[in-house]
Design a protein around this motif. Structure first.
Motif, PDB file in Angstrom:
ATOM      1  N   ASP A  56       0.695  -0.994  -0.550  1.00 33.89           N
ATOM      2  CA  ASP A  56       0.086   0.056  -0.174  1.00 33.89           C
ATOM      3  C   ASP A  56       0.603   1.461   0.051  1.00 33.89           C
ATOM      4  O   ASP A  56       0.224   2.351   0.033  1.00 33.89           O
ATOM      5  CB  ASP A  56      -0.781  -0.076   1.471  1.00 33.89           C
ATOM      6  N   SER A  57       2.348   0.931  -0.459  1.00 29.87           N
ATOM      7  CA  SER A  57       2.623   2.135  -0.095  1.00 29.87           C
ATOM      8  C   SER A  57       3.153   3.053   1.036  1.00 29.87           C
ATOM      9  O   SER A  57       3.080   4.513   0.848  1.00 29.87           O
ATOM     10  CB  SER A  57       3.154   3.523  -1.774  1.00 29.87           C
ATOM     11  N   ASP A  58       2.483   2.280   2.386  1.00 27.62           N
ATOM     12  CA  ASP A  58       2.787   3.514   3.375  1.00 27.62           C
ATOM     13  C   ASP A  58       4.215   2.948   3.666  1.00 27.62           C
ATOM     14  O   ASP A  58       4.097   3.876   5.391  1.00 27.62           O
ATOM     15  CB  ASP A  58       1.436   3.111   4.344  1.00 27.62           C
ATOM     16  N   GLY A  59       5.347   2.483   3.407  1.00 28.66           N
ATOM     17  CA  GLY A  59       6.087   2.610   3.905  1.00 28.66           C
ATOM     18  C   GLY A  59       6.486   1.480   5.004  1.00 28.66           C
ATOM     19  O   GLY A  59       7.774   1.301   4.991  1.00 28.66           O
ATOM     20  N   ASP A  60       5.368   0.756   5.397  1.00 26.03           N
ATOM     21  CA  ASP A  60       5.835  -0.921   6.065  1.00 26.03           C
ATOM     22  C   ASP A  60       5.577  -1.322   5.270  1.00 26.03           C
ATOM     23  O   ASP A  60       4.486  -1.796   4.554  1.00 26.03           O
ATOM     24  CB  ASP A  60       4.610  -0.247   6.925  1.00 26.03           C
ATOM     25  N   LYS A  61       5.870  -2.981   5.457  1.00 22.96           N
ATOM     26  CA  LYS A  61       5.557  -3.599   4.783  1.00 22.96           C
ATOM     27  C   LYS A  61       5.068  -4.705   4.780  1.00 22.96           C
ATOM     28  O   LYS A  61       4.829  -4.896   6.381  1.00 22.96           O
ATOM     29  CB  LYS A  61       7.137  -4.852   4.508  1.00 22.96           C
ATOM     30  N   GLU A  62       3.812  -4.869   4.152  1.00 24.98           N
ATOM     31  CA  GLU A  62       2.879  -6.082   4.661  1.00 24.98           C
ATOM     32  C   GLU A  62       3.117  -7.527   4.230  1.00 24.98           C
ATOM     33  O   GLU A  62       4.393  -7.849   3.697  1.00 24.98           O
ATOM     34  CB  GLU A  62       1.224  -6.005   3.875  1.00 24.98           C
ATOM     35  N   SER A  63       2.609  -9.115   5.002  1.00 24.02           N
ATOM     36  CA  SER A  63       2.619  -9.950   4.418  1.00 24.02           C
ATOM     37  C   SER A  63       1.607 -10.874   3.914  1.00 24.02           C
ATOM     38  O   SER A  63       0.811 -10.568   3.610  1.00 24.02           O
ATOM     39  CB  SER A  63       2.873 -10.696   6.142  1.00 24.02           C
ATOM     40  N   VAL A  64       2.524 -10.974   2.475  1.00 20.71           N
ATOM     41  CA  VAL A  64       1.360 -11.586   1.553  1.00 20.71           C
ATOM     42  C   VAL A  64       1.829 -13.331   2.022  1.00 20.71           C
ATOM     43  O   VAL A  64       2.453 -13.987   1.247  1.00 20.71           O
ATOM     44  CB  VAL A  64       1.967 -11.679  -0.012  1.00 20.71           C
ATOM     45  N   GLU A  65       0.184 -14.092   2.091  1.00 27.43           N
ATOM     46  CA  GLU A  65       0.364 -15.138   2.553  1.00 27.43           C
ATOM     47  C   GLU A  65      -0.440 -16.132   1.892  1.00 27.43           C
ATOM     48  O   GLU A  65      -1.827 -15.778   1.748  1.00 27.43           O
ATOM     49  CB  GLU A  65       0.227 -15.562   3.629  1.00 27.43           C
ATOM     50  N   VAL A  66       0.166 -17.736   0.779  1.00 27.92           N
ATOM     51  CA  VAL A  66      -0.677 -18.271   0.664  1.00 27.92           C
ATOM     52  C   VAL A  66      -1.292 -19.880   1.945  1.00 27.92           C
ATOM     53  O   VAL A  66       0.283 -20.735   2.163  1.00 27.92           O
ATOM     54  CB  VAL A  66       0.236 -18.940  -0.819  1.00 27.92           C
ATOM     55  N   TYR A  67      -2.039 -20.344   2.170  1.00 25.72           N
ATOM     56  CA  TYR A  67      -2.771 -21.416   3.022  1.00 25.72           C
ATOM     57  C   TYR A  67      -3.232 -22.253   2.086  1.00 25.72           C
ATOM     58  O   TYR A  67      -4.134 -21.446   1.028  1.00 25.72           O
ATOM     59  CB  TYR A  67      -3.710 -20.593   3.980  1.00 25.72           C
TER      60      TYR A  67
END
Length: 191
Positions: A56-67
């Protein structure tokens, strides 16, 4: 005479309006919002892959996960069944965005994160790039390509079906998650 002109204009406008409604205008792509949920439950699911990216370009990394609902058998192999539940999830702190959560018959879900230089800046910074998540869903009879992007105005992801050919009869595909490799679940760089 004036009533006749009004009638003709109204008929023409009516035909235009009906054509506009039936045919639509612009793109025929439908964008569906994907809202966040608090603490999306993944109990009983097997984590197959996780990547960290500032979606989301907010400077913090998000976690993208596959289950998947398939479980690892005692011999270390995946216990695939005919129809598994697959989840593609983006976690941002306490918020979770279930981009995909559905059963996949004889198939799988794979994802890619693309950084798009939307402003065509030479040497863009990370904040100048727009991230998109592409997901391919393959089954025994079909293939679907989905695209997700962050909608900053509505604070949700938007889902778009890019490709879902009609009249698909059968599909052959490679299986990325055939043998789980714990060392490949986490990814901070390239997928």
């Amino acid at each position: 005479m004036m009533n006749r002109k009004h009638s003709i204009v109204l008929i023409i406008l009516g035909i235009f309006l009906i054509t506009f409604i039936v045919m639509g205008c612009g793109s025929d792509k439908i964008m569906e919002p994907v809202q966040s949920t608090k603490n999306f439950p993944t109990d009983g699911l097997t984590l197959l892959e996780r990547a960290y990216e500032d979606i989301d370009s907010d400077g913090d990394k998000e976690s993208v996960e596959v289950y998947t609902s398939a479980q690892i058998a005692p011999d270390g192999q995946m216990g695939w069944d005919t129809g598994e539940r697959w989840v593609l999830l983006v976690r941002n702190g306490e918020e979770a965005f279930p981009l995909f959560d559905d059963s996949v018959q004889y198939g799988e879900l794979q994802f890619w994160i693309a950084s798009i230089n939307k402003d065509q800046i030479v040497g863009p910074k990370s904040t100048d790039l727009q991230r998109k998540i592409y997901a391919a869903v393959t089954t025994d009879i079909g293939f679907k390509l989905l695209k997700y992007h962050w909608d900053e105005q509505n604070l949700c992801y938007k889902r778009e079906v890019i490709l879902n050919p009609t009249d698909q009869w059968s599909m052959r595909h490679s299986n990325k998650y055939n043998i789980p490799d714990p060392a490949r679940i986490e990814s901070n760089g390239r997928l």
